[in-house]
Design an enzyme around this catalytic site. Structure first.
Site, PDB file in Angstrom:
ATOM      1  N   LYS A 122       0.874  -1.188   0.000  1.00  0.00           N
ATOM      2  CA  LYS A 122       0.000   0.000   0.000  1.00  0.00           C
ATOM      3  C   LYS A 122       0.898   1.221   0.000  1.00  0.00           C
ATOM      4  O   LYS A 122       2.040   1.158   0.456  1.00  0.00           O
ATOM      5  CB  LYS A 122      -0.871   0.021   1.267  1.00  0.00           C
ATOM      6  N   ASP A 162      -6.997   4.201  -4.553  1.00  0.00           N
ATOM      7  CA  ASP A 162      -7.671   4.072  -3.258  1.00  0.00           C
ATOM      8  C   ASP A 162      -8.271   5.461  -3.009  1.00  0.00           C
ATOM      9  O   ASP A 162      -8.508   6.196  -3.989  1.00  0.00           O
ATOM     10  CB  ASP A 162      -6.672   3.666  -2.150  1.00  0.00           C
TER      11      ASP A 162
END
Ligand code: NDP
Ligand code: 2IT
Length: 449
Positions: A122, A162
């Site tokens: 991430k 995201d």
């Protein structure tokens, strides 16, 4: 499991979201560790909570006034036992190391559940795209990629979107990557449909979440038709969750953004949702404008001091938290139960606090945790990687069918693992255990690396 949780808390005391995610997974997998002492001997818990690599970098860029701005960029390469690091980029002022480590940690188990060959990662930045011009966003993305490009690649680490990172940002990021490397490869997913993106990727997280909800309801011989649904957020995941719910005959009555929420008792139909898409994706406006346009809707501004979120305090059958972490606290969870909600399906990552989760489980709700319920997004990212490798593009129907099959399989696998370890119907334990076993067995096969 208190030993590993203490190690994590002592080592990085400020990373509270990371502690929360680690605690939940470690509590779920305790019976697996007890039955398999070789996992503890191999220090699997200690290895899992330490990222393989963390990259932290300066992102300087110039705003439209000619002022120099400096943001912080991150990439957490958490675990590559199952494939290249894979996971989104988040651009939001709240971004810090602890939040990205929680997201990367969750991603490892989520990606494992998809059955596709993807490790977990991430990244992101504390950059706030809100209120910035397209040119400012482009200059920021280009500067961000000027450092990130040396750490990623189609066989190494494949970022995606995201919060705050959608089609526009992926385009700018890809453009700079291609220029620096002189290579047109599938290094990012969520690309434009005309230059390597996959059909259904924009829809995948929301559609997948609804497919997961339908699977959960089917265990009680029920369907979504006629169900009243609360959806939070109004971004990518919320929009396509609402779209699929409407298509399946459910009635969606709420949406939100960080400024507040709307409640439309008459239902958000396809036409109203199309208006929301233009409002959010093109004009980049606030959800309040929905209530200005549709008089049946009531707008309630967000109150950071309040002990509960009014969005979760309406009579309904199902709830789809699709905005951000910890958006449902214990009080909200109790309100949902009191209002008759029987299903909670998490489009967002870790949207429910531990107190909220306990309330859902104690009341035997059909509760689909994020790492299972929202895995449709990264699954179709995996399918985008496959199509890029083969240099061909599947039809919408082909990708959607694969997405449905993957969500069905995640549901089944989670249910079976929950049953096997003595907590039937507990999708939290099931998803954590099934995701965990696959990753750690791969780690053991690959030795101490
Ligand atoms: P978007 O940026 O498209 O939308 C995010 C939405 O949530 C916006 O409505 C935003 O409001 C709201 N929001 C964001 N932060 C906060 C906050 N701190 N408090 C209240 N509201 C907030 O992001 P996505 O839809 O892509 O992501 C939503 C959630 O889904 C996240 O948890 C993400 O990690 C998760 N997720 C996303 C996937 C994907 O494929 N995109 C895949 C799997 C999970 P505002 O516009 O005011 O900021
Ligand atoms: O949280 C997530 O799964 C995502 N943001 C999507 C990640 C991806 O690589 O598509």
């Amino acid at each position: 499991m208190s030993d590993i949780i203490e190690i994590v808390k002592n080592r990085d005391p400020a990373e509270k979201e990371f502690h929360q995610a680690v605690t939940e997974v470690m509590e779920s997998v305790k019976p697996v560790l007890d039955q398999n002492p070789h996992y503890r001997q191999a220090k699997i818990p200690e290895r899992l909570v330490e990222p393989e690599r963390v990259i932290l970098f300066r992102v300087p860029w110039m705003d439209d006034q000619g002022e120099i701005q400096v943001n912080r960029g991150f990439r957490i390469e958490m675990n590559s036992a199952l494939g290249p690091y894979k996971g989104g980029l988040r651009f939001h002022p709240s971004v810090n190391l602890g939040i990205l480590k929680f997201l990367a940690f969750e991603q490892v188990f989520k990606n494992s559940l998809t059955t596709l060959p993807m490790g977990g990662g991430k990244g992101g930045s504390d950059f706030d795209p809100k209120g910035k011009s397209d040119n400012e966003v482009m200059r920021f993305c280009h500067s961000f990629m000027c450092e990130l490009f040396r750490h990623i690649g189609p066989n190494t680490d494949v970022p995606a979107g995201d919060i705050g990172v959608g089609a526009r940002e992926i385009g700018f990021l890809f453009g700079m990557y291609k220029k620096l490397r002189n290579e047109f490869t599938g290094v990012l997913t969520g690309k434009g449909l005309n230059w390597g993106g996959s059909l259904i990727r924009p829809e995948a997280t929301g559609y997948g979440s609804v497919y997961f909800a339908a699977e959960m309801l089917a265990t009680r011989n029920e369907t979504l038709e006629g169900k009243t649904c609360l959806v939070s957020g109004s971004g990518n995941v919320a929009q396509f969750t609402a779209e699929k719910l409407i298509e399946l005959g459910a009635k969606v009555v709420t949406l939100s953004d960080s400024s507040g929420c709307i409640f439309d008792e008459t239902g958000i139909d396809k036409q109203k949702l199309d208006h929301v898409k233009v409002l959010k994706n093109v004009r980049r406006g606030r959800i309040k404008e929905y209530a200005d346009k549709y008089s049946a809707a009531i707008y309630t501004p967000a109150d950071p001091e309040a002990d509960h979120n009014p969005l979760w305090d309406h009579k309904a059958d199902c709830a789809f938290p699709s905005a951000t972490q910890n958006e449902i606290n214990g009080k909200d969870a109790q309100n949902l139960v009191n209002n008759g909600v029987v299903l909670v399906c998490e489009g967002a990552n870790m949207p429910t606090t531990p107190e909220g989760v306990d309330i859902f489980l104690a009341n035997k709700l059909l509760y689909g945790p994020g790492k299972a319920a929202n895995a449709g997004g990264v699954s179709v990212s995996g399918l985008e990687m496959t199509q890029n490798s083969m240099r061909l593009a599947w039809t919408r129907e082909e990708v959607d069918n694969r997405l449905k099959m993957i969500m069905k399989s995640i549901h089944q696998t989670s249910l079976e693992a929950a049953e096997q370890y003595g907590t039937p119907g507990n999708y939290v334990n099931g998803a954590n255990i099934a995701g965990f076993v696959k990753v750690v067995d791969a780690m053991l096969d690959q030795g101490l690396v």
